[in-house]
Write an enzyme that holds these catalytic residues in place. Sequence first.
Site: not given
Length: 325
Positions: A2, A16, A79
Amino acid sequence: MCTAATYKTKDFYFGRTLDYEFSYGDQVTITPRSFPFHFRHVSELKNHYAIIGMAHVAGNYPLYYDAINEKGLGMAGLNFVGNASYSDVQSEVDNIAQFEFIPWILSQCSSVTEARELLHRINIVNTPFSEQLPLAQLHWLIADEKECITVESMSDGLHVYDNQVGVLTNNPPFPQQMFQLNNYMHLSPKQPVNTFSSDLNLNAYSRGMGGLGLPGDLSSASRFVRVAFTKVNSFSGESEMESVSQFFHILGSVDQQRGCCQVFDGKYEITLYTSCCNATKGIYYYNTYENHQISAVDMHSENLDSDKLVCYPLIQGEQIKYQNR
Ligand SMILES: C[C@H](CCC(=O)NCCS(=O)(=O)O)[C@H]1CC[C@H]2[C@@H]3[C@H](O)C[C@@H]4C[C@H](O)CC[C@]4(C)[C@H]3C[C@H](O)[C@]12C
């Protein structure tokens, strides 16, 4: 993988890419001011700032991935596998479960300055949401129009870093991501001049050669450098359309196509959605892997004094505008 980024023109933008091999069932979710926010280890918040963002709603609770509040503060979880570590409940601190972190900050803080205050007494704890939805290993970007920080909860404690570049990807930890920018300080959007040797007749035979060496792969370290270079050199008009369009182009530099990042046999990580929030105006723009058209939800079109969540399922399927039929 990400990637999250900030962008400032006349207004402040925050968004994002969400890269993964499956969706949890994401919806653009508005939490109005009177929705009772129940926390596992601290008291309920009955009245708070309104929030809009992408969430999986479970048991009428908005599990946000990224969101902004009505004051223009934005926050995204990415993450951070193998590095994130959350604590047990402790005394004399605010014990906030990992999945409560975005609601905790965005419901109470109007700026990064105020978020820093809450971070002084927070303990991000390892209480899972449920057996079906265990702990996610994340780190976070928090930003308003003036400043941006990265928050990493690791085995050696909580780290709050100033984030001068306004981007975040995944591993390794943020200081290492920033350090590797040193390796690319020679890159430029301008054409290079020959400093290799004055004895050689070298020629800039193609446009874009000032960026030769910018990493093109999908690793999070490479995406960090690529999106940082794109963002800091980005140039656009100030209008809403120009700013939103440019923001999607910035994150487009780290878009993941199905087939290029295999996670196991026949399964690939892809950019499930890309978001761009106008944090100043409370608008959540997004597109998805299956639908390149930009869709938008405006929080101010809802009754923000209500106590009920408002959810918009993502519009999927390409919307193609024929010009001759
Ligand atoms: C998978 C998402 C992160 C995507 C990402 O960073 N990909 C990179 C992969 S890699 O490192 O490079 O391998 C994260 C971001 C936010 C997460 C969600 C939010 O934290 C909200 C809840 C939290 C619950 O504990 C688990 C379900 C969940 C609904 C999470 C599921 C999942 O872990 C999400 C959706």
